[in-house]
Scaffold this motif. Structure first.
Motif, PDB file in Angstrom:
ATOM      1  N   SER A 222      40.120  67.976  -0.222  1.00 16.95           N
ATOM      2  CA  SER A 222      40.827  69.158  -0.711  1.00 16.95           C
ATOM      3  C   SER A 222      42.112  68.737  -1.405  1.00 16.95           C
ATOM      4  O   SER A 222      42.836  67.865  -0.923  1.00 16.95           O
ATOM      5  N   LEU A 223      42.397  69.368  -2.527  1.00 17.54           N
ATOM      6  CA  LEU A 223      43.611  69.020  -3.273  1.00 17.54           C
ATOM      7  C   LEU A 223      44.858  69.657  -2.677  1.00 17.54           C
ATOM      8  O   LEU A 223      45.970  69.232  -3.009  1.00 17.54           O
ATOM      9  N   LEU A 224      44.686  70.672  -1.874  1.00 17.88           N
ATOM     10  CA  LEU A 224      45.800  71.348  -1.221  1.00 17.88           C
ATOM     11  C   LEU A 224      45.753  71.052   0.269  1.00 17.88           C
ATOM     12  O   LEU A 224      44.683  71.044   0.871  1.00 17.88           O
ATOM     13  N   GLU A 225      46.911  70.841   0.856  1.00 19.24           N
ATOM     14  CA  GLU A 225      46.979  70.561   2.284  1.00 19.24           C
ATOM     15  C   GLU A 225      48.038  71.423   2.929  1.00 19.24           C
ATOM     16  O   GLU A 225      49.219  71.367   2.553  1.00 19.24           O
ATOM     17  N   GLU A 226      47.611  72.215   3.916  1.00 19.37           N
ATOM     18  CA  GLU A 226      48.540  73.054   4.661  1.00 19.37           C
ATOM     19  C   GLU A 226      49.051  72.303   5.892  1.00 19.37           C
ATOM     20  O   GLU A 226      48.346  71.467   6.453  1.00 19.37           O
ATOM     21  N   SER A 227      50.256  72.644   6.308  1.00 16.88           N
ATOM     22  CA  SER A 227      50.820  72.125   7.541  1.00 16.88           C
ATOM     23  C   SER A 227      51.825  73.124   8.086  1.00 16.88           C
ATOM     24  O   SER A 227      52.219  74.060   7.382  1.00 16.88           O
ATOM     25  N   GLY A 228      52.225  72.923   9.330  1.00 21.19           N
ATOM     26  CA  GLY A 228      53.259  73.752   9.926  1.00 21.19           C
ATOM     27  C   GLY A 228      52.757  74.803  10.888  1.00 21.19           C
ATOM     28  O   GLY A 228      53.559  75.525  11.492  1.00 21.19           O
ATOM     29  N   GLY A 229      51.449  74.914  11.035  1.00 18.92           N
ATOM     30  CA  GLY A 229      50.928  75.885  11.979  1.00 18.92           C
ATOM     31  C   GLY A 229      51.207  75.474  13.413  1.00 18.92           C
ATOM     32  O   GLY A 229      51.672  74.358  13.689  1.00 18.92           O
ATOM     33  N   GLY A 230      50.921  76.385  14.329  1.00 18.02           N
ATOM     34  CA  GLY A 230      51.141  76.084  15.732  1.00 18.02           C
ATOM     35  C   GLY A 230      51.118  77.346  16.561  1.00 18.02           C
ATOM     36  O   GLY A 230      50.692  78.409  16.083  1.00 18.02           O
ATOM     37  N   SER A 231      51.573  77.215  17.799  1.00 19.26           N
ATOM     38  CA  SER A 231      51.638  78.346  18.723  1.00 19.26           C
ATOM     39  C   SER A 231      53.087  78.766  18.920  1.00 19.26           C
ATOM     40  O   SER A 231      53.962  77.917  19.077  1.00 19.26           O
ATOM     41  N   VAL A 232      53.304  80.060  18.911  1.00 24.95           N
ATOM     42  CA  VAL A 232      54.656  80.584  19.040  1.00 24.95           C
ATOM     43  C   VAL A 232      54.598  81.917  19.777  1.00 24.95           C
ATOM     44  O   VAL A 232      53.572  82.614  19.745  1.00 24.95           O
ATOM     45  N   GLN A 233      55.682  82.253  20.433  1.00 23.99           N
ATOM     46  CA  GLN A 233      55.751  83.531  21.135  1.00 23.99           C
ATOM     47  C   GLN A 233      56.058  84.659  20.155  1.00 23.99           C
ATOM     48  O   GLN A 233      56.638  84.419  19.085  1.00 23.99           O
ATOM     49  N   PRO A 234      55.699  85.878  20.516  1.00 25.36           N
ATOM     50  CA  PRO A 234      56.061  87.016  19.658  1.00 25.36           C
ATOM     51  C   PRO A 234      57.564  87.037  19.379  1.00 25.36           C
ATOM     52  O   PRO A 234      58.372  86.781  20.274  1.00 25.36           O
ATOM     53  N   GLY A 235      57.892  87.328  18.129  1.00 29.84           N
ATOM     54  CA  GLY A 235      59.287  87.309  17.714  1.00 29.84           C
ATOM     55  C   GLY A 235      59.744  85.967  17.183  1.00 29.84           C
ATOM     56  O   GLY A 235      60.846  85.876  16.618  1.00 29.84           O
ATOM     57  N   GLY A 236      58.919  84.956  17.329  1.00 31.92           N
ATOM     58  CA  GLY A 236      59.280  83.623  16.877  1.00 31.92           C
ATOM     59  C   GLY A 236      59.047  83.412  15.393  1.00 31.92           C
ATOM     60  O   GLY A 236      58.637  84.342  14.669  1.00 31.92           O
ATOM     61  N   SER A 237      59.290  82.191  14.951  1.00 36.25           N
ATOM     62  CA  SER A 237      59.191  81.850  13.526  1.00 36.25           C
ATOM     63  C   SER A 237      58.412  80.551  13.337  1.00 36.25           C
ATOM     64  O   SER A 237      58.395  79.681  14.214  1.00 36.25           O
ATOM     65  N   LEU A 238      57.794  80.453  12.184  1.00 33.75           N
ATOM     66  CA  LEU A 238      57.138  79.218  11.755  1.00 33.75           C
ATOM     67  C   LEU A 238      57.303  79.105  10.240  1.00 33.75           C
ATOM     68  O   LEU A 238      57.400  80.124   9.546  1.00 33.75           O
ATOM     69  N   ARG A 239      57.290  77.889   9.748  1.00 34.38           N
ATOM     70  CA  ARG A 239      57.269  77.679   8.303  1.00 34.38           C
ATOM     71  C   ARG A 239      56.037  76.865   7.942  1.00 34.38           C
ATOM     72  O   ARG A 239      55.882  75.723   8.406  1.00 34.38           O
ATOM     73  N   LEU A 240      55.188  77.448   7.146  1.00 33.55           N
ATOM     74  CA  LEU A 240      54.001  76.755   6.662  1.00 33.55           C
ATOM     75  C   LEU A 240      54.307  76.084   5.332  1.00 33.55           C
ATOM     76  O   LEU A 240      55.082  76.602   4.523  1.00 33.55           O
ATOM     77  N   SER A 241      53.671  74.939   5.123  1.00 32.73           N
ATOM     78  CA  SER A 241      53.817  74.221   3.860  1.00 32.73           C
ATOM     79  C   SER A 241      52.453  74.040   3.222  1.00 32.73           C
ATOM     80  O   SER A 241      51.451  73.829   3.910  1.00 32.73           O
TER      81      SER A 241
END
Length: 129
Positions: free
Chosen positions: A1-20
């Motif tokens: 794949s030419l595109l690669e995602e990262s930054g996922g994970g588990s978080v509690q409600p109200g939390g934050s994540l940044r995907l790339s």
């Protein structure tokens, strides 16, 4: 794949994540593409979450407006999705996708359509207490 995602994970409600969403510039120079984030939860259809044109115009699904922010760093050939105030219903596999810039009006500015040419393999986001 030419595109690669990262930054996922588990978080509690109200939390934050940044995907790339990153690509090799020699293979896919995102300067010339509109890029979108889609997500698919179990037993649900894939839905467009957000997109950004090569000129920086953005669009968001109603369900994430005010909570998610998409941005791009052309120097790093990367598009980000900053997700805040996460809810359990945000749980899904998140995919990034790219389409040549000349189609950005139809699949990004007007609506976050599915007609993207290049797709990543996805990254899991789980929001749970």
């Amino acid at each position: 794949s030419l595109l690669e995602e990262s930054g996922g994970g588990s978080v509690q409600p109200g939390g934050s994540l940044r995907l790339s969403c990153a690509a090799s510039a020699s293979e896919l120079d995102l300067d010339y593409y509109a890029v979108a984030w889609f997500r698919q939860a179990p037993w649900k259809d894939r839905e467009g979450v957000s997109c950004i044109t090569n000129r920086g115009r953005t669009n968001y699904a109603e369900s994430v407006k005010g909570r998610f922010a998409i941005s791009r760093d052309n120097a790093k050939n990367t598009v980000y999705l900053q997700m805040s105030s996460l809810k359990p219903e945000d749980t899904a596999i998140y995919y990034c996708a790219a389409v040549p810039a000349e189609y950005g009006a139809g699949v990004c500015e007007d609506q976050i359509g599915p007609q993207y040419d290049y797709w990543g393999r996805g990254t899991q986001v789980t929001v749970s207490s």
